[in-house]
Design a protein around this motif. Structure first.
Motif, PDB file in Angstrom:
ATOM      1  N   GLN A   1       0.842  -1.187   0.000  1.00 30.35           N
ATOM      2  CA  GLN A   1       0.000   0.000   0.000  1.00 30.35           C
ATOM      3  C   GLN A   1       0.877   1.236   0.000  1.00 30.35           C
ATOM      4  N   ALA A   2       0.772   2.000  -1.069  1.00 30.61           N
ATOM      5  CA  ALA A   2       1.507   3.256  -1.188  1.00 30.61           C
ATOM      6  C   ALA A   2       0.664   4.373  -0.594  1.00 30.61           C
ATOM      7  N   PRO A   3       1.290   5.470  -0.187  1.00 31.20           N
ATOM      8  CA  PRO A   3       0.545   6.586   0.404  1.00 31.20           C
ATOM      9  C   PRO A   3      -0.552   7.077  -0.527  1.00 31.20           C
ATOM     10  N   GLY A   4      -1.761   7.204   0.010  1.00 31.15           N
ATOM     11  CA  GLY A   4      -2.869   7.714  -0.768  1.00 31.15           C
ATOM     12  C   GLY A   4      -3.473   6.743  -1.751  1.00 31.15           C
ATOM     13  N   LYS A   5      -3.007   5.486  -1.738  1.00 36.04           N
ATOM     14  CA  LYS A   5      -3.513   4.491  -2.687  1.00 36.04           C
ATOM     15  C   LYS A   5      -4.112   3.306  -1.947  1.00 36.04           C
ATOM     16  N   GLN A   6      -4.914   2.532  -2.684  1.00 40.08           N
ATOM     17  CA  GLN A   6      -5.507   1.328  -2.099  1.00 40.08           C
ATOM     18  C   GLN A   6      -4.452   0.225  -2.004  1.00 40.08           C
ATOM     19  N   ARG A   7      -4.725  -0.708  -1.118  1.00 37.70           N
ATOM     20  CA  ARG A   7      -3.822  -1.840  -0.980  1.00 37.70           C
ATOM     21  C   ARG A   7      -3.859  -2.653  -2.277  1.00 37.70           C
ATOM     22  N   GLU A   8      -2.681  -3.024  -2.753  1.00 38.99           N
ATOM     23  CA  GLU A   8      -2.514  -3.676  -4.046  1.00 38.99           C
ATOM     24  C   GLU A   8      -2.009  -5.100  -3.853  1.00 38.99           C
ATOM     25  N   TRP A   9      -2.673  -6.055  -4.501  1.00 40.26           N
ATOM     26  CA  TRP A   9      -2.219  -7.433  -4.467  1.00 40.26           C
ATOM     27  C   TRP A   9      -0.979  -7.587  -5.330  1.00 40.26           C
ATOM     28  N   LEU A  10       0.012  -8.351  -4.839  1.00 35.41           N
ATOM     29  CA  LEU A  10       1.254  -8.563  -5.567  1.00 35.41           C
ATOM     30  C   LEU A  10       1.443 -10.014  -5.996  1.00 35.41           C
ATOM     31  N   ALA A  11       1.232 -10.947  -5.070  1.00 31.62           N
ATOM     32  CA  ALA A  11       1.532 -12.343  -5.373  1.00 31.62           C
ATOM     33  C   ALA A  11       0.826 -13.247  -4.379  1.00 31.62           C
ATOM     34  N   THR A  12       0.501 -14.438  -4.838  1.00 31.38           N
ATOM     35  CA  THR A  12      -0.146 -15.438  -3.992  1.00 31.38           C
ATOM     36  C   THR A  12       0.486 -16.789  -4.249  1.00 31.38           C
ATOM     37  N   ILE A  13       0.654 -17.560  -3.180  1.00 32.89           N
ATOM     38  CA  ILE A  13       1.102 -18.934  -3.335  1.00 32.89           C
ATOM     39  C   ILE A  13       0.098 -19.867  -2.691  1.00 32.89           C
ATOM     40  N   ILE A  14      -0.314 -20.872  -3.452  1.00 33.11           N
ATOM     41  CA  ILE A  14      -1.072 -21.988  -2.890  1.00 33.11           C
ATOM     42  C   ILE A  14      -0.024 -23.052  -2.660  1.00 33.11           C
ATOM     43  N   VAL A  15       0.367 -23.228  -1.410  1.00 38.60           N
ATOM     44  CA  VAL A  15       1.535 -24.040  -1.096  1.00 38.60           C
ATOM     45  C   VAL A  15       1.377 -25.448  -1.641  1.00 38.60           C
ATOM     46  N   GLY A  16       2.396 -25.864  -2.359  1.00 33.45           N
ATOM     47  CA  GLY A  16       2.379 -27.181  -2.979  1.00 33.45           C
ATOM     48  C   GLY A  16       1.735 -27.202  -4.344  1.00 33.45           C
ATOM     49  N   ARG A  17       1.266 -26.038  -4.775  1.00 31.61           N
ATOM     50  CA  ARG A  17       0.590 -26.002  -6.081  1.00 31.61           C
ATOM     51  C   ARG A  17       1.209 -24.927  -6.961  1.00 31.61           C
ATOM     52  N   ASP A  18       0.728 -23.706  -6.933  1.00 32.19           N
ATOM     53  CA  ASP A  18       1.272 -22.707  -7.852  1.00 32.19           C
ATOM     54  C   ASP A  18       1.364 -21.335  -7.210  1.00 32.19           C
ATOM     55  N   THR A  19       2.052 -20.457  -7.943  1.00 30.01           N
ATOM     56  CA  THR A  19       2.263 -19.080  -7.509  1.00 30.01           C
ATOM     57  C   THR A  19       1.807 -18.150  -8.624  1.00 30.01           C
ATOM     58  N   ASN A  20       1.133 -17.090  -8.258  1.00 30.45           N
ATOM     59  CA  ASN A  20       0.666 -16.115  -9.236  1.00 30.45           C
ATOM     60  C   ASN A  20       1.152 -14.725  -8.857  1.00 30.45           C
ATOM     61  N   TYR A  21       1.401 -13.894  -9.876  1.00 30.80           N
ATOM     62  CA  TYR A  21       1.935 -12.555  -9.669  1.00 30.80           C
ATOM     63  C   TYR A  21       1.099 -11.520 -10.397  1.00 30.80           C
ATOM     64  N   ALA A  22       1.044 -10.330  -9.814  1.00 33.53           N
ATOM     65  CA  ALA A  22       0.451  -9.201 -10.513  1.00 33.53           C
ATOM     66  C   ALA A  22       1.365  -8.790 -11.660  1.00 33.53           C
ATOM     67  N   ASP A  23       0.786  -8.246 -12.709  1.00 37.12           N
ATOM     68  CA  ASP A  23       1.579  -7.833 -13.867  1.00 37.12           C
ATOM     69  C   ASP A  23       2.629  -6.792 -13.490  1.00 37.12           C
ATOM     70  N   SER A  24       2.323  -5.969 -12.497  1.00 38.56           N
ATOM     71  CA  SER A  24       3.230  -4.881 -12.115  1.00 38.56           C
ATOM     72  C   SER A  24       4.550  -5.393 -11.534  1.00 38.56           C
ATOM     73  N   VAL A  25       4.578  -6.648 -11.064  1.00 36.37           N
ATOM     74  CA  VAL A  25       5.801  -7.167 -10.440  1.00 36.37           C
ATOM     75  C   VAL A  25       6.307  -8.442 -11.093  1.00 36.37           C
ATOM     76  N   LYS A  26       5.561  -8.972 -12.044  1.00 35.86           N
ATOM     77  CA  LYS A  26       5.949 -10.227 -12.680  1.00 35.86           C
ATOM     78  C   LYS A  26       7.305 -10.068 -13.354  1.00 35.86           C
ATOM     79  N   GLY A  27       8.186 -11.008 -13.097  1.00 34.12           N
ATOM     80  CA  GLY A  27       9.533 -10.956 -13.657  1.00 34.12           C
ATOM     81  C   GLY A  27      10.525 -10.223 -12.785  1.00 34.12           C
ATOM     82  N   ARG A  28      10.059  -9.439 -11.819  1.00 36.64           N
ATOM     83  CA  ARG A  28      10.961  -8.711 -10.915  1.00 36.64           C
ATOM     84  C   ARG A  28      10.889  -9.246  -9.487  1.00 36.64           C
TER      85      ARG A  28
END
Length: 113
Positions: free
Chosen positions: A39-66
């Motif tokens: 959450q940046a100042p003045g902005k809404q909380r932003e999802w970045l990444a999720t892991i379902i342990v033992g299965r898969d991981t997903n990333y927001a486009d804004s951070v994918k690859g970094r």
């Protein structure tokens, strides 16, 4: 009761890397879903990444690859490796346990240009 504690934030220059940690108690990583948000100042909380342990991981486009999310189940700790940081990555970073709805207290990341 699930408790989450983030650490590893700090001040870095653009282009540098930083790794955040989220230490969990009261839950087993092998059977849960965890995520990172910011959450940046003045902005809404932003999802970045999720892991379902033992299965898969997903990333927001804004951070994918970094950013890379990883888990050390033996230590009940989740990590967020951040590279090629940009000033727009400046925010308070939070981890979340989806099953319990618990959030950590957040850790500040500041990226200077």
């Amino acid at each position: 009761q699930v408790q989450l504690v983030e650490s590893g934030g700090g001040l870095v220059q653009a282009g540098e890397s930083l790794t955040l940690s989220c230490a969990a108690s009261g839950t087993a990583f092998s059977t849960t879903t965890m995520g990172w948000y910011r959450q940046a100042p003045g902005k809404q909380r932003e999802w970045l990444a999720t892991i379902i342990v033992g299965r898969d991981t997903n990333y927001a486009d804004s951070v994918k690859g970094r950013f890379t999310l990883s888990i050390d189940s033996a230590r009940n700790t989740m990590y967020l490796q951040m590279s090629h940081l940009k000033p727009e990555d400046t925010a308070v970073y939070y981890c979340k346990n989806f099953r319990s709805g618990a959030w950590g207290q957040g850790t500040q990341v500041t990226v200077s240009s």
